[in-house]
Design a protein around this motif. Structure first.
Motif, short mmCIF file in Angstrom:
data_model
loop_
_atom_site.label_atom_id
_atom_site.label_comp_id
_atom_site.label_asym_id
_atom_site.label_seq_id
_atom_site.Cartn_x
_atom_site.Cartn_y
_atom_site.Cartn_z
N UNK A 75 2.99 3.45 -3.94
CA UNK A 75 1.88 3.48 -2.82
C UNK A 75 1.88 5.22 -2.72
N UNK A 77 2.37 7.60 -0.79
CA UNK A 77 3.24 8.46 -0.55
C UNK A 77 4.35 8.66 -1.52
N UNK A 103 -4.30 -2.48 -6.25
CA UNK A 103 -3.69 -2.64 -4.93
C UNK A 103 -2.91 -1.52 -4.78
N UNK A 104 -2.66 -1.11 -3.40
CA UNK A 104 -2.02 0.14 -2.85
C UNK A 104 -0.56 0.32 -3.76
N UNK A 105 -0.15 -0.64 -3.46
CA UNK A 105 1.55 -0.30 -3.83
C UNK A 105 1.49 -0.21 -5.23
N UNK A 129 -12.43 -3.24 -5.04
CA UNK A 129 -11.73 -3.53 -3.83
C UNK A 129 -12.41 -2.31 -3.14
N UNK A 130 -12.29 -2.55 -1.75
CA UNK A 130 -12.93 -1.58 -0.80
C UNK A 130 -12.09 -0.34 -0.17
N UNK A 131 -10.97 -0.59 -0.56
CA UNK A 131 -10.02 0.39 0.24
C UNK A 131 -10.07 1.90 -0.09
N UNK A 132 -9.82 2.48 1.12
CA UNK A 132 -9.78 4.10 0.80
C UNK A 132 -9.02 4.45 -0.10
N UNK A 133 -7.85 3.88 -0.48
CA UNK A 133 -6.83 4.09 -1.50
C UNK A 133 -7.52 4.22 -2.99
N UNK A 136 -10.20 6.80 -2.95
CA UNK A 136 -9.71 8.08 -3.27
C UNK A 136 -9.31 8.34 -4.71
N UNK A 176 -10.16 -14.78 -8.24
CA UNK A 176 -10.32 -14.84 -6.69
C UNK A 176 -9.48 -13.62 -6.48
N UNK A 177 -8.24 -13.53 -7.04
CA UNK A 177 -7.07 -12.74 -6.11
C UNK A 177 -6.97 -11.35 -7.42
N UNK A 178 -6.77 -10.22 -6.60
CA UNK A 178 -6.76 -9.05 -7.51
C UNK A 178 -5.48 -8.97 -8.33
N UNK A 221 4.64 -9.29 -10.12
CA UNK A 221 4.47 -9.47 -8.62
C UNK A 221 5.84 -9.28 -7.87
#
Lengths: 290, 64
Positions: A75, A77, A103-105, A129-133, A136, A176-178, A221
């Motif tokens: 993540x 952090x 994915x963020x993690x 994907x659309x996240x700010x992560x 960035x 379908x799944x990242x 995973x």
């Protein structure tokens, strides 16, 4: 067969054999000609560090040719944690930076790492994907003037006699799944193989056609039951199965059934929530947990 | 306020807000997908409606 015919046959065989050798020589010369990827492995070690980044993934690999690979950085952090770990090993440059999937993690900490080190090359799957992560990360890469190589099955990073590093997934271009977009990386050093699954699940596992047998696997995973199908586990049959997972995580990972599945093929399961950072070294023939 | 669904793990949707990940029960985001933007708003009108309904019920039950 009379003596004369026999002599002729030997003579003919020598000619055919010579032609054979002649045809092979150019490719032998090519083989020994140094290329950009050509490396000298002078009996040095492969060190694989599975970093404890809580509920997330990060692996740092010191290759026997002096180069290194970073796969994921937990993540956001954990960007500093990962940076400090790599610095403490004496590196200011990362040769191959891999974001398995957005994915963020997995990619959260990569922006910090990219800002802290000289980066030679970046590999990620072409998954939106659309996240700010993720935004960035793209901005950080752009600000550094870097670009991204598409990571997918068939991409080779290093290909020499003693050392090869190559991707065996993803094999499709749309999922379908990242998680299924995860870059799956194989590192072979002489007779030892290390497999890194990212979050690839049973869909991706089922698409992999190349040999997945390995001495060590970074389990897909975080030990979830969405990955590690029984048939895949059997094909890999590793000595060590590493699970990167946060202590007392909300998702109850890893799943007991998955731990038992890896143990059933003779693997010793090691977990970052129990052991912290885990380092495994290989001299090409033997592996040792530090 | 917008949060974005990063991923799903078991019964949770993990959403990103201010570059940090938060768990919310999957049931709260219906049939949303990874990458969907979820808008969280304060609905004052509905809050006042609820307040009135409850106050009416209380008025008929409290003795003083």
């Amino acid at each position: 067969m009379n003596k004369k015919n026999s002599k002729q046959l030997i003579f003919l065989s020598i000619i055919i054999f010579s032609i054979g050798i002649y045809k092979v020589i150019p490719s032998i010369e090519n083989y020994f000609k140094p290329t950009n990827n050509e490396v000298i492995t002078d009996g040095s070690l492969l060190s694989v560090h599975y970093l404890d980044v809580g509920q997330g993934d990060s692996e740092f690999i010191e290759l026997p040719n002096g180069e290194n690979i970073l796969i994921d950085a937990g993540e956001a952090e954990y960007g500093d944690t990962v940076s400090k770990y790599i610095s403490s090993l004496g590196y200011s440059e990362i040769n191959y930076l891999i974001g398995t999937h957005p994915h963020a993690d997995h990619i959260g900490g990569l922006s910090t790492v990219i800002n802290n080190f000289k980066i030679d090359s970046i590999y990620m799957p072409k998954a939106v994907t659309t996240t700010t992560i993720y935004e960035n990360l793209l901005d950080t890469i752009a600000n550094k003037g870097l670009s991204i190589n598409t990571g997918k099955s068939g991409v080779s990073l290093i290909d020499t006699d003693d050392l090869s590093v190559y991707m065996i997934a993803p094999n499709s271009s749309v999922y379908d799944d990242l998680n299924q977009y995860s870059i799956v990386l194989m590192i072979r050093y002489k007779n030892n193989k290390f497999l890194f699954m990212g979050d690839a699940g049973t869909v991706s596992e089922g698409e992999i056609t190349s040999d997945v047998s390995a001495n060590v696997i970074k389990v897909g995973h975080h030990g979830s039951s969405t990955a590690s199908s029984a048939s895949f586990v059997k094909k890999v049959s590793p000595e060590y199965a590493i699970i990167e997972v946060g202590a007392n995580n909300t998702y109850n990972l890893p799943k007991d059934t998955i731990i038992k599945r890896w143990e059933s093929v003779g693997a010793k399961v090691l977990r970052t929530d129990e052991s912290g950072n885990i380092t495994i070294i290989s001299d090409g023939n033997n592996i040792e947990v530090k | 306020m917008n949060v974005i669904i990063d991923r799903f793990e078991g019964e949770y949707a993990i959403v990103i807000y201010n570059n940090k990940s938060y768990n919310i029960p999957k049931i709260l985001v219906g049939n949303a997908s990874e990458g969907d933007v979820i808008t969280i708003t304060i609905n004052k009108e509905e809050t006042n409606n609820r307040k009135k309904i409850i106050e009416d019920k209380m008025a008929s039950l409290f003795k003083d």
